[in-house]
Design an enzyme around this catalytic site. Structure first.
Site, PDB file in Angstrom:
ATOM      1  CD  GLU A 276      -2.337  -9.858  -8.543  1.00 26.03           C
ATOM      2  OE1 GLU A 276      -2.086  -9.280  -7.476  1.00 26.03           O
ATOM      3  OE2 GLU A 276      -2.210  -9.306  -9.648  1.00 26.03           O
ATOM      4  CD1 TRP A 279       1.671  -8.585  -8.133  1.00 26.24           C
ATOM      5  CD2 TRP A 279       2.753  -7.064  -6.890  1.00 26.24           C
ATOM      6  NE1 TRP A 279       2.057  -7.548  -8.960  1.00 26.24           N
ATOM      7  CE2 TRP A 279       2.719  -6.601  -8.221  1.00 26.24           C
ATOM      8  CE3 TRP A 279       3.386  -6.273  -5.925  1.00 26.24           C
ATOM      9  CZ2 TRP A 279       3.291  -5.383  -8.617  1.00 26.24           C
ATOM     10  CZ3 TRP A 279       3.957  -5.057  -6.315  1.00 26.24           C
ATOM     11  CH2 TRP A 279       3.909  -4.629  -7.648  1.00 26.24           C
ATOM     12  CD1 TRP A 307       2.930  12.747   5.945  1.00 23.90           C
ATOM     13  CD2 TRP A 307       1.320  12.285   4.479  1.00 23.90           C
ATOM     14  NE1 TRP A 307       3.392  11.731   5.139  1.00 23.90           N
ATOM     15  CE2 TRP A 307       2.414  11.429   4.228  1.00 23.90           C
ATOM     16  CE3 TRP A 307       0.186  12.168   3.671  1.00 23.90           C
ATOM     17  CZ2 TRP A 307       2.410  10.473   3.216  1.00 23.90           C
ATOM     18  CZ3 TRP A 307       0.177  11.213   2.663  1.00 23.90           C
ATOM     19  CH2 TRP A 307       1.279  10.387   2.446  1.00 23.90           C
ATOM     20  CG  ASN A 343      -5.999  -5.507  -5.164  1.00 25.50           C
ATOM     21  OD1 ASN A 343      -5.312  -5.088  -4.233  1.00 25.50           O
ATOM     22  ND2 ASN A 343      -5.644  -5.357  -6.433  1.00 25.50           N
ATOM     23  CD1 TRP A 361       2.713   6.806   4.095  1.00 24.95           C
ATOM     24  CD2 TRP A 361       2.461   4.739   4.932  1.00 24.95           C
ATOM     25  NE1 TRP A 361       3.934   6.389   4.571  1.00 24.95           N
ATOM     26  CE2 TRP A 361       3.813   5.119   5.079  1.00 24.95           C
ATOM     27  CE3 TRP A 361       2.071   3.488   5.372  1.00 24.95           C
ATOM     28  CZ2 TRP A 361       4.766   4.294   5.670  1.00 24.95           C
ATOM     29  CZ3 TRP A 361       3.020   2.646   5.952  1.00 24.95           C
ATOM     30  CH2 TRP A 361       4.346   3.065   6.108  1.00 24.95           C
ATOM     31  CD1 TRP A 384      -2.218   0.180   3.983  1.00 21.73           C
ATOM     32  CD2 TRP A 384      -2.819   2.247   3.351  1.00 21.73           C
ATOM     33  NE1 TRP A 384      -3.580   0.286   4.138  1.00 21.73           N
ATOM     34  CE2 TRP A 384      -3.972   1.550   3.768  1.00 21.73           C
ATOM     35  CE3 TRP A 384      -2.951   3.554   2.914  1.00 21.73           C
ATOM     36  CZ2 TRP A 384      -5.244   2.133   3.746  1.00 21.73           C
ATOM     37  CZ3 TRP A 384      -4.215   4.132   2.899  1.00 21.73           C
ATOM     38  CH2 TRP A 384      -5.340   3.422   3.306  1.00 21.73           C
TER      39      TRP A 384
HETATM   40  P1  FAD Z   1      -6.668 -12.643  -5.207  1.00 23.21           P
HETATM   41  O1  FAD Z   1      -6.838 -11.578  -6.236  1.00 23.21           O
HETATM   42  O2  FAD Z   1      -7.488 -13.869  -5.365  1.00 23.21           O
HETATM   43  O3  FAD Z   1      -5.129 -12.974  -5.100  1.00 23.21           O
HETATM   44  C1  FAD Z   1      -4.643 -14.198  -4.554  1.00 23.21           C
HETATM   45  C2  FAD Z   1      -3.655 -13.929  -3.437  1.00 23.21           C
HETATM   46  O4  FAD Z   1      -2.531 -13.203  -3.919  1.00 23.21           O
HETATM   47  C3  FAD Z   1      -4.210 -13.094  -2.309  1.00 23.21           C
HETATM   48  O5  FAD Z   1      -4.950 -13.886  -1.395  1.00 23.21           O
HETATM   49  C4  FAD Z   1      -2.947 -12.499  -1.697  1.00 23.21           C
HETATM   50  O6  FAD Z   1      -2.324 -13.404  -0.827  1.00 23.21           O
HETATM   51  C5  FAD Z   1      -2.054 -12.318  -2.911  1.00 23.21           C
HETATM   52  N1  FAD Z   1      -2.150 -10.941  -3.401  1.00 23.21           N
HETATM   53  C6  FAD Z   1      -3.019 -10.456  -4.324  1.00 23.21           C
HETATM   54  N2  FAD Z   1      -2.764  -9.145  -4.555  1.00 23.21           N
HETATM   55  C7  FAD Z   1      -1.744  -8.804  -3.744  1.00 23.21           C
HETATM   56  C8  FAD Z   1      -1.020  -7.594  -3.516  1.00 23.21           C
HETATM   57  N3  FAD Z   1      -1.310  -6.464  -4.194  1.00 23.21           N
HETATM   58  N4  FAD Z   1      -0.018  -7.589  -2.597  1.00 23.21           N
HETATM   59  C9  FAD Z   1       0.307  -8.722  -1.919  1.00 23.21           C
HETATM   60  N5  FAD Z   1      -0.339  -9.902  -2.098  1.00 23.21           N
HETATM   61  C10 FAD Z   1      -1.342  -9.942  -3.001  1.00 23.21           C
HETATM   62  N6  FAD Z   1      -3.367  -8.252   1.204  1.00 23.21           N
HETATM   63  C11 FAD Z   1      -3.315  -8.999   2.328  1.00 23.21           C
HETATM   64  O7  FAD Z   1      -3.274 -10.238   2.238  1.00 23.21           O
HETATM   65  N7  FAD Z   1      -3.276  -8.414   3.570  1.00 23.21           N
HETATM   66  C12 FAD Z   1      -3.302  -7.055   3.723  1.00 23.21           C
HETATM   67  O8  FAD Z   1      -3.236  -6.568   4.862  1.00 23.21           O
HETATM   68  C13 FAD Z   1      -3.398  -6.249   2.567  1.00 23.21           C
HETATM   69  N8  FAD Z   1      -3.486  -4.905   2.656  1.00 23.21           N
HETATM   70  C14 FAD Z   1      -3.585  -4.148   1.518  1.00 23.21           C
HETATM   71  C15 FAD Z   1      -3.642  -2.750   1.628  1.00 23.21           C
HETATM   72  C16 FAD Z   1      -3.755  -1.958   0.493  1.00 23.21           C
HETATM   73  C17 FAD Z   1      -3.819  -0.436   0.637  1.00 23.21           C
HETATM   74  C18 FAD Z   1      -3.795  -2.565  -0.790  1.00 23.21           C
HETATM   75  C19 FAD Z   1      -3.908  -1.713  -2.039  1.00 23.21           C
HETATM   76  C20 FAD Z   1      -3.711  -3.944  -0.911  1.00 23.21           C
HETATM   77  C21 FAD Z   1      -3.601  -4.749   0.226  1.00 23.21           C
HETATM   78  N9  FAD Z   1      -3.528  -6.165   0.135  1.00 23.21           N
HETATM   79  C22 FAD Z   1      -3.431  -6.908   1.279  1.00 23.21           C
HETATM   80  C23 FAD Z   1      -3.394  -6.834  -1.176  1.00 23.21           C
HETATM   81  C24 FAD Z   1      -4.706  -7.312  -1.836  1.00 23.21           C
HETATM   82  O9  FAD Z   1      -5.655  -6.295  -1.842  1.00 23.21           O
HETATM   83  C25 FAD Z   1      -5.305  -8.550  -1.165  1.00 23.21           C
HETATM   84  O10 FAD Z   1      -4.322  -9.549  -1.023  1.00 23.21           O
HETATM   85  C26 FAD Z   1      -6.449  -9.144  -1.980  1.00 23.21           C
HETATM   86  O11 FAD Z   1      -7.455  -8.194  -2.193  1.00 23.21           O
HETATM   87  C27 FAD Z   1      -7.024 -10.338  -1.240  1.00 23.21           C
HETATM   88  O12 FAD Z   1      -8.129 -10.865  -1.907  1.00 23.21           O
HETATM   89  P2  FAD Z   1      -8.039 -12.274  -2.655  1.00 23.21           P
HETATM   90  O13 FAD Z   1      -7.503 -13.303  -1.731  1.00 23.21           O
HETATM   91  O14 FAD Z   1      -9.363 -12.525  -3.269  1.00 23.21           O
HETATM   92  O15 FAD Z   1      -6.968 -11.960  -3.773  1.00 23.21           O
END
Ligand code: FAD
Length: 480
Positions: A276, A279, A307, A343, A361, A384
């Site tokens: 992650e 990602w 849209w 997430n 979106w 998005w």
């Molecule tokens: P954990 O599951 O603990 O993951 C650890 C870290 O990995 C996160 O803190 C984040 O930095 C990174 N990460 C995890 N999943 C993703 C992912 N899919 N894409 C990129 N990085 C990821 N994340 C943001 O940080 N900022 C946003 O503005 C953002 N907008 C999002 C919009 C949509 C529509 C979706 C589907 C996802 C988005 N995410 C965003 C990705 C993800 O949802 C969040 O990073 C995550 O939920 C943060 O919670 P956590 O720190 O507990 O994640």
């Protein structure tokens, strides 16, 4: 030890920490005096939204306190960044400026121009990587093109990963001889004038110390089961590090090391968790190589997607958590009250907006931008476009989440929905994700009147799914 520079300015941006901060580390070892500076030059289309600004206020407060314990004061300024840097150079005779890189297109443009101007005027400029495990330009396919698929990108990135120990925080930051003018933090109006942030305040603690404590706790315990728990929003199975990472209160190197110190390399929980972090790297990578993707589709074939233009009321219901679809409303209310959303639920609410409502979106990206404390241009744009099916490595358009089934699968006992949608809390599990289907007797027993206590679904899930598929088909036909 002789120092290369007399006075160095360290320009803090989204690296609001003292440990593992390469720009600060270099400045302290290379300069007799160091001016720590934060500049509010955050304007333009994607200037921080309201929830981000709340976080930023408290993060700056925490940074300034840590800095004063090291003998320095954080200088706060606003206005044009180059002008402010020049003014401080004139006041202090600074001969070097240090910063950690940002990767968003507007920041790259601004920083490149500033670097050139300062260097032309004879000031040394030194920029560093503090935010990513690898620089986006280091990872390319064999034919020297950028990757567009995560698994191939991450394989290459991991094989070349140069992990390093975290740099220590400086014991002392040598202040310049005379005190510089600084604005009070309140000048920046980062906090809301009407206090809507109580729910955020009670759940989050911005700043480096809180972030390090969180990594420590998460890497010792929860990461082991991350692969099994991360998809269940009622379970405390994810790290919640995202706002700390966005503001640079911790670095991905620190996270990587903390996890690896506690866990085996083959441990599935930590492997999935670190992917992650991968990602996050990939999101930065994609925006760096395809800078238009914050505002436009990655692939032009999706540019003419039909849209809905008449969806303003539906979008409003989505924003307010009043769609009548419990898992969607729970997510949107969690976002509004806490500045964060799980997430799995982000994916569900995004799919509902772009596929069932068929709203562009960017409506969703903008709403998230204003309400998320972790609003991050690369991750938000990627999330998005992933949901819309138009981005790098996106979900294919025809895979449309059924929010009711998603709820039944990932919130089986309805704990998450009951927490955020109390109007339907008394319904039995069987109907918690489809209150509209509850027979009269069941609804009465739960003291619940569908359409009165809680809205009926604003769109029919099956019909809107078919309409989305038809819209996608029309796009394909137009392209062929
Ligand atoms: P954990 O599951 O603990 O993951 C650890 C870290 O990995 C996160 O803190 C984040 O930095 C990174 N990460 C995890 N999943 C993703 C992912 N899919 N894409 C990129 N990085 C990821 N994340 C943001 O940080 N900022 C946003 O503005 C953002 N907008 C999002 C919009 C949509 C529509 C979706 C589907 C996802 C988005 N995410 C965003 C990705 C993800 O949802 C969040 O990073 C995550 O939920 C943060 O919670 P956590 O720190 O507990 O994640």
């Amino acid at each position: 030890m002789s120092k290369r520079f007399n006075t160095g300015i360290v320009w803090f941006r989204r690296d609001l920490r003292l440990t593992d901060n390469p720009a600060l580390h270099e400045a302290v070892s290379a300069c007799k005096h160091v001016v720590p500076l934060w500049l509010d030059s955050l304007d333009g289309d994607w200037a921080p939204g309201a929830a981000s600004r709340w976080w930023l206020h408290h993060s700056l407060e925490a940074l300034a306190a840590d800095m004063s314990a090291c003998g320095a004061s954080l200088v706060l300024r606003d206005g044009d960044a180059l002008e402010q840097l020049r003014a401080i150079i004139a006041d202090t005779g600074a001969d070097a400026v240090f910063w950690n890189r940002l990767y968003e297109p507007a920041a790259i443009k601004r920083d490149t121009a500033i670097k050139q101007s300062l260097r032309e005027a004879g000031t040394a400029v030194s920029s560093h990587n503090a935010a990513l495990l690898s620089e986006p330009w280091q990872i390319m396919t064999k034919s020297n093109t950028p990757y567009k698929v995560f698994t191939a990108y991450w394989r290459t990135a991991q094989s070349g990963l140069q992990l390093r120990e975290a740099l220590p925080a400086p014991a002392k930051i040598p202040a310049p001889k005379s005190q510089l003018a600084s604005l009070p933090l309140s000048h920046f109006d980062l906090l809301p004038s009407v206090d809507w942030a109580a729910g955020i305040r009670s759940r989050w603690q911005p700043g480096e110390h809180a972030a390090l404590g969180k990594i420590n706790r998460f890497s010792k315990a929860a990461v082991r089961d991350y692969d099994e728990t991360r998809d269940f929003p009622a379970v405390d199975g994810v790290s919640r590090l995202s706002p700390h990472l966005h503001f640079g209160e911790v670095s991905p190197h620190q996270i990587w090391q903390a996890v690896r110190q506690q866990h085996d390399i083959d441990d599935e929980g930590s492997r999935v968790f670190l992917s992650e972090i991968g990602w996050r790297e990939f999101a930065h990578y994609v925006l760096y190589h395809f800078p238009h993707t914050s505002d436009d589709v990655m692939y032009q074939k999706y540019a003419d997607f039909p849209w809905r233009e008449d969806a303003a009321d539906l979008i409003r219901a989505w924003e307010r958590g009043a769609t009548g679809v419990p898992i969607v409303d729970a997510g949107m209310r969690q976002l509004w009250h806490t500045g964060w959303m799980h997430n799995r639920v982000r994916m569900i609410v995004a799919s509902f907006l772009v596929k069932n409502i068929r709203a562009h979106w960017l409506h969703g990206a903008r709403w998230f931008w204003d309400t998320l404390i972790d609003a991050d241009l690369p991750a938000n744009s990627m999330g998005w476009q992933w949901s819309a099916g138009s981005g790098a490595d996106a979900a294919p358009y025809f895979r449309i989440f059924n929010p009711q089934r998603q709820g039944e699968r990932f919130d089986k006992d309805g704990d998450y929905v009951r927490r955020w949608v109390p109007e339907i809390a008394a319904l039995p599990n069987r109907f918690i994700h489809q209150p509209w289907a509850a027979p009269d007797k069941v609804a009465r027993a739960a003291d619940f009147t569908p359409g009165k206590d809680y809205p009926l679904p604003i769109v029919d899930l099956a019909e809107s799914r078919d309409a989305a598929l038809a819209a996608f088909k029309s796009l394909k036909e137009a392209a062929s």
